[in-house]
Design a protein around this motif. Structure first.
Motif, mmCIF file in Angstrom:
data_model
loop_
_atom_site.group_PDB
_atom_site.id
_atom_site.type_symbol
_atom_site.label_atom_id
_atom_site.label_comp_id
_atom_site.label_asym_id
_atom_site.label_seq_id
_atom_site.Cartn_x
_atom_site.Cartn_y
_atom_site.Cartn_z
ATOM 1 N N LEU A 66 -53.857 10.064 -16.211
ATOM 2 C CA LEU A 66 -54.067 8.515 -16.755
ATOM 3 C C LEU A 66 -53.307 7.902 -15.969
ATOM 4 N N LEU A 67 -51.759 8.223 -16.131
ATOM 5 C CA LEU A 67 -50.860 7.544 -15.577
ATOM 6 C C LEU A 67 -51.118 7.217 -13.919
ATOM 7 N N THR A 68 -51.437 8.015 -13.060
ATOM 8 C CA THR A 68 -51.674 8.164 -11.932
ATOM 9 C C THR A 68 -52.908 7.199 -11.545
ATOM 10 N N CYS A 69 -53.902 7.428 -12.351
ATOM 11 C CA CYS A 69 -55.161 6.435 -12.097
ATOM 12 C C CYS A 69 -54.722 4.997 -12.291
ATOM 13 N N MET A 70 -53.855 4.843 -13.492
ATOM 14 C CA MET A 70 -53.678 3.369 -13.468
ATOM 15 C C MET A 70 -52.893 2.885 -12.339
ATOM 16 N N LYS A 71 -52.104 3.352 -11.635
ATOM 17 C CA LYS A 71 -51.213 2.968 -10.538
ATOM 18 C C LYS A 71 -52.098 2.955 -9.140
ATOM 19 N N GLU A 72 -53.268 3.753 -9.160
ATOM 20 C CA GLU A 72 -53.979 4.043 -7.905
ATOM 21 C C GLU A 72 -54.620 2.748 -7.377
ATOM 22 N N LEU A 73 -54.433 2.570 -6.002
ATOM 23 C CA LEU A 73 -54.754 1.363 -5.363
ATOM 24 C C LEU A 73 -55.823 1.572 -4.323
ATOM 25 N N ALA B 242 -56.766 -14.853 -19.848
ATOM 26 C CA ALA B 242 -58.013 -14.437 -19.943
ATOM 27 C C ALA B 242 -57.950 -13.434 -18.696
ATOM 28 N N GLU B 243 -57.554 -13.859 -17.398
ATOM 29 C CA GLU B 243 -57.733 -12.862 -16.246
ATOM 30 C C GLU B 243 -56.930 -11.644 -16.506
ATOM 31 N N TRP B 244 -55.501 -11.956 -16.992
ATOM 32 C CA TRP B 244 -54.748 -10.740 -17.240
ATOM 33 C C TRP B 244 -55.422 -9.618 -18.357
ATOM 34 N N LEU B 245 -55.924 -10.357 -19.466
ATOM 35 C CA LEU B 245 -56.345 -9.410 -20.289
ATOM 36 C C LEU B 245 -57.683 -8.683 -19.728
ATOM 37 N N GLY B 246 -58.541 -9.150 -19.159
ATOM 38 C CA GLY B 246 -59.787 -8.652 -18.075
ATOM 39 C C GLY B 246 -59.179 -7.338 -17.520
ATOM 40 N N ALA B 247 -57.980 -7.377 -16.571
ATOM 41 C CA ALA B 247 -57.518 -6.650 -15.688
ATOM 42 C C ALA B 247 -57.064 -5.527 -16.557
ATOM 43 N N LEU B 248 -56.255 -5.804 -17.627
ATOM 44 C CA LEU B 248 -55.729 -4.583 -18.479
ATOM 45 C C LEU B 248 -56.758 -3.801 -19.098
ATOM 46 N N GLY B 249 -57.642 -4.460 -19.800
ATOM 47 C CA GLY B 249 -58.742 -3.542 -20.441
ATOM 48 C C GLY B 249 -59.704 -2.741 -19.335
ATOM 49 N N SER B 250 -59.965 -3.342 -18.255
ATOM 50 C CA SER B 250 -60.530 -2.482 -17.242
ATOM 51 C C SER B 250 -59.497 -1.362 -16.650
ATOM 52 N N THR B 251 -58.500 -1.702 -16.591
ATOM 53 C CA THR B 251 -57.277 -0.532 -16.173
ATOM 54 C C THR B 251 -57.283 0.456 -17.421
ATOM 55 N N MET B 252 -57.098 0.081 -18.557
ATOM 56 C CA MET B 252 -57.231 1.342 -19.596
ATOM 57 C C MET B 252 -58.433 1.965 -19.785
ATOM 58 N N TRP B 253 -59.383 1.779 -19.590
ATOM 59 C CA TRP B 253 -60.670 2.519 -19.885
ATOM 60 C C TRP B 253 -61.060 3.095 -18.575
ATOM 61 N N LEU B 254 -61.055 2.653 -17.469
ATOM 62 C CA LEU B 254 -61.376 3.446 -16.237
ATOM 63 C C LEU B 254 -60.309 4.495 -16.213
ATOM 64 N N SER B 255 -59.100 4.104 -16.532
ATOM 65 C CA SER B 255 -58.010 5.453 -16.420
ATOM 66 C C SER B 255 -58.238 6.466 -17.268
ATOM 67 N N ALA B 256 -58.745 5.946 -18.762
ATOM 68 C CA ALA B 256 -58.855 7.120 -19.649
ATOM 69 C C ALA B 256 -60.168 7.949 -19.432
ATOM 70 N N ALA B 257 -61.140 7.327 -19.055
ATOM 71 C CA ALA B 257 -62.513 8.042 -18.412
ATOM 72 C C ALA B 257 -62.201 8.964 -17.585
ATOM 73 N N ALA B 258 -61.402 8.430 -16.399
ATOM 74 C CA ALA B 258 -61.071 9.528 -15.449
ATOM 75 C C ALA B 258 -60.179 10.705 -15.656
ATOM 76 N N ALA B 259 -59.230 10.464 -16.772
ATOM 77 C CA ALA B 259 -58.481 11.389 -17.337
ATOM 78 C C ALA B 259 -59.137 12.457 -18.060
ATOM 79 N N LEU B 260 -60.185 12.218 -18.787
ATOM 80 C CA LEU B 260 -61.070 13.145 -19.446
ATOM 81 C C LEU B 260 -61.853 13.652 -18.673
ATOM 82 N N ALA B 261 -62.339 13.206 -17.648
ATOM 83 C CA ALA B 261 -63.142 13.883 -16.516
ATOM 84 C C ALA B 261 -62.471 14.808 -16.123
ATOM 85 N N SER B 262 -61.369 14.532 -15.386
ATOM 86 C CA SER B 262 -60.392 15.240 -14.540
ATOM 87 C C SER B 262 -60.063 16.753 -15.426
#
Length: 494
Positions: free
Chosen positions: A426-433, A285-305
């Motif tokens: 998208l790729l860079t946002c997924m890795k950003e720390l 459950a923790e893993w799926l939550g982190a994966l979902g947050s990563t994907m949608w935040l990165s996709a939104a940032a890619a579109l905005a950028s």
């Protein structure tokens, strides 16, 4: 969007001078500051030089020779771009602890950065007119002379752009130097901010880093100049003839093999060992939550950028005047600052002016956009430059207004390159720390934050599922970039 760089700069200026000019000047003339500058510049110089040689050499190998498995090689060599620097550093240092230090940081940064030069060079080589090479050969020039005096001169703008991204990445990276325990600018700045005892010193050092970022942008602009790829004949571009390697074909695979072993095989073995020891500690459950947050935040940032980069990218491609160069260069400045500085400046902005979105997703997406819009600008500029302006002029001569002519002709031709830029963001946002660590909403974690949290306390078994997910899902946009460059370069056969 270039005005967004004023946010971290205004914050830095206010912080750096909060204890007066005397403190700032005294900090600048400290011997430890000079030593820090020397270490950081040496790191940037080594990483950028090796990445340019490696990226350009591999691009020529897969684009202009008949090396074995060319199509597969062209895509596979881009995969290290999916590897976060902090993850690769932890994988290497956990297997070989003696690697920690300067050379360990260099190794990691080279492995994760050379694809930036590889991708831009492969795309540029596709646009080089082979007729110019044929003319050069007819004048008596040999293969190496044609490569360096004709082919690579035509690709110098793309090579310079890739080198700039590598240099800015090496200058601002935190994860690799922290994991390798190499005292560079970003690690010292992060420590000063985290301790909370000396934020003014951190701001002064960040301004020094900004000066170097501006110098890199200016150097890249001069190296690129106003040159663009030129053609002798009209019509559609045709593939360049491939140089035959003959019996040397298998020998030339040694360098790509060594690179892929260091970037993928060795870390992959270590990660497999982590996964085998993870066992029942994995929380799905923790893993799926982190994966979902990563994907949608990165996709939104890619579109905005990408949306923010379109106007400036088109201006940079079509109108290369001083004003456009200044705006484009300003957008790169924030990319050269440590992400921790961008994050803290955005925290201050959220507290003072944007309280309704403070500790919410929109502020994190805004920070991503400020930090990564240069990646999209470079892709948009290159894609629009590759679209023949004559076609747009023909559309306008047929009665189409300028905006309609651009959308119907240029935008359609440039769309694959623009999409590749969005994939890179998208790729860079997924890795950003660092930005994610400071700005992610309460109760929301990404794969990167979970991975860092477990790895920083050496709990590699718990970190393994997040590391594996990050690599697998980051490989998708990386493969898109590789296939786009392969298609742009018309890599045949293999």
């Amino acid at each position: 969007m270039a005005a967004g760089t004023l946010i971290p700069l205004a914050y830095l200026a206010e912080r750096a001078l909060e204890r007066g000019w005397a403190f700032a000047i005294a900090e600048l003339v400290q011997p430890r500051t000079a030593a820090l500058v020397g270490r950081s510049l040496l790191l940037v110089g080594v990483v950028t030089s090796v990445c340019v040689v490696l990226g350009v050499g591999l691009a020529v190998l897969v684009s202009r020779t008949d090396v074995k498995a060319r199509r597969l090689l062209a895509v596979t060599l881009t995969l290290p771009l999916a590897m976060p620097s902090y993850l690769l550093a932890y994988l290497w240092v956990s297997a070989y602890p003696a690697l920690a230090g300067f050379w360990g940081a260099c190794l990691v940064l080279i492995l994760v950065s050379y694809p930036l030069v590889l991708l831009t060079t492969m795309a540029a080589l596709a646009r080089v007119d082979p007729a110019q090479e044929e003319v050069a050969r007819s004048l008596g020039l040999g293969g190496c002379a044609v490569l360096f005096r004709v082919t690579l001169r035509q690709a110098r703008a793309a090579i310079a752009a890739g080198a700039l991204l590598v240099a800015l990445y090496a200058l601002s990276d935190f994860g690799a130097v922290a994991a390798m325990r190499f005292e560079a600018f970003t690690w010292v700045i992060y420590g000063a901010y985290r301790s909370g005892f000396n934020p003014a010193r951190a701001a002064v050092l960040s301004l020094v880093l900004m000066v170097f970022a501006v110098a890199l942008v200016i150097a890249e602009s001069r190296a690129r100049g106003l040159a663009a790829s030129s053609r002798i004949g009209g019509g559609s571009p045709r593939p360049a003839p491939l140089s035959r390697l003959g019996p040397w074909s298998w020998v030339t695979l040694l360098v790509p093999a060594v690179v892929l072993i260091a970037a993928i095989v060795v870390p992959g073995v270590t990660l497999t060992d982590w996964l085998l020891t993870a066992g029942p500690r994995w929380n799905p459950a923790e893993w799926l939550g982190a994966l979902g947050s990563t994907m949608w935040l990165s996709a939104a940032a890619a579109l905005a950028s990408t949306a923010a980069a379109l106007p400036l990218g088109v201006l940079a491609a079509r109108y290369r005047d001083r004003g456009t160069q200044t705006l484009e260069g300003a957008s790169y400045v924030a990319h050269g600052l440590p992400p921790i500085v961008i994050a803290i400046s955005m925290v201050s902005l959220g507290v003072v002016l944007l309280r309704p979105i403070y500790q919410r997703e929109p502020l994190l997406i805004l920070a991503y956009t400020v930090l990564f819009v240069p990646l999209a600008i470079g892709s948009v500029r290159t894609a629009v430059q590759a679209a023949p302006i004559r076609l747009e002029e023909v559309a306008r001569s047929l009665g189409h207004p300028p905006l309609r002519a651009f959308s119907a002709v240029t935008a359609r031709v440039a769309l694959p390159g623009i999409a590749a830029g969005a994939a890179l963001v998208l790729l860079t946002c997924m890795k950003e720390l660092p930005v994610t660590l400071l700005l992610h909403p309460n109760g929301t974690d990404t794969l990167a934050t979970r991975l860092w949290g477990y790895s920083s306390v050496s709990d590699y078994a718990a970190a393994a599922p997040y590391a594996a997910a990050l690599l697998v899902f980051a490989a998708v946009p990386t493969a898109v970039l590789g296939m786009w460059s392969t298609g742009a370069g018309r890599v045949r056969g293999g």
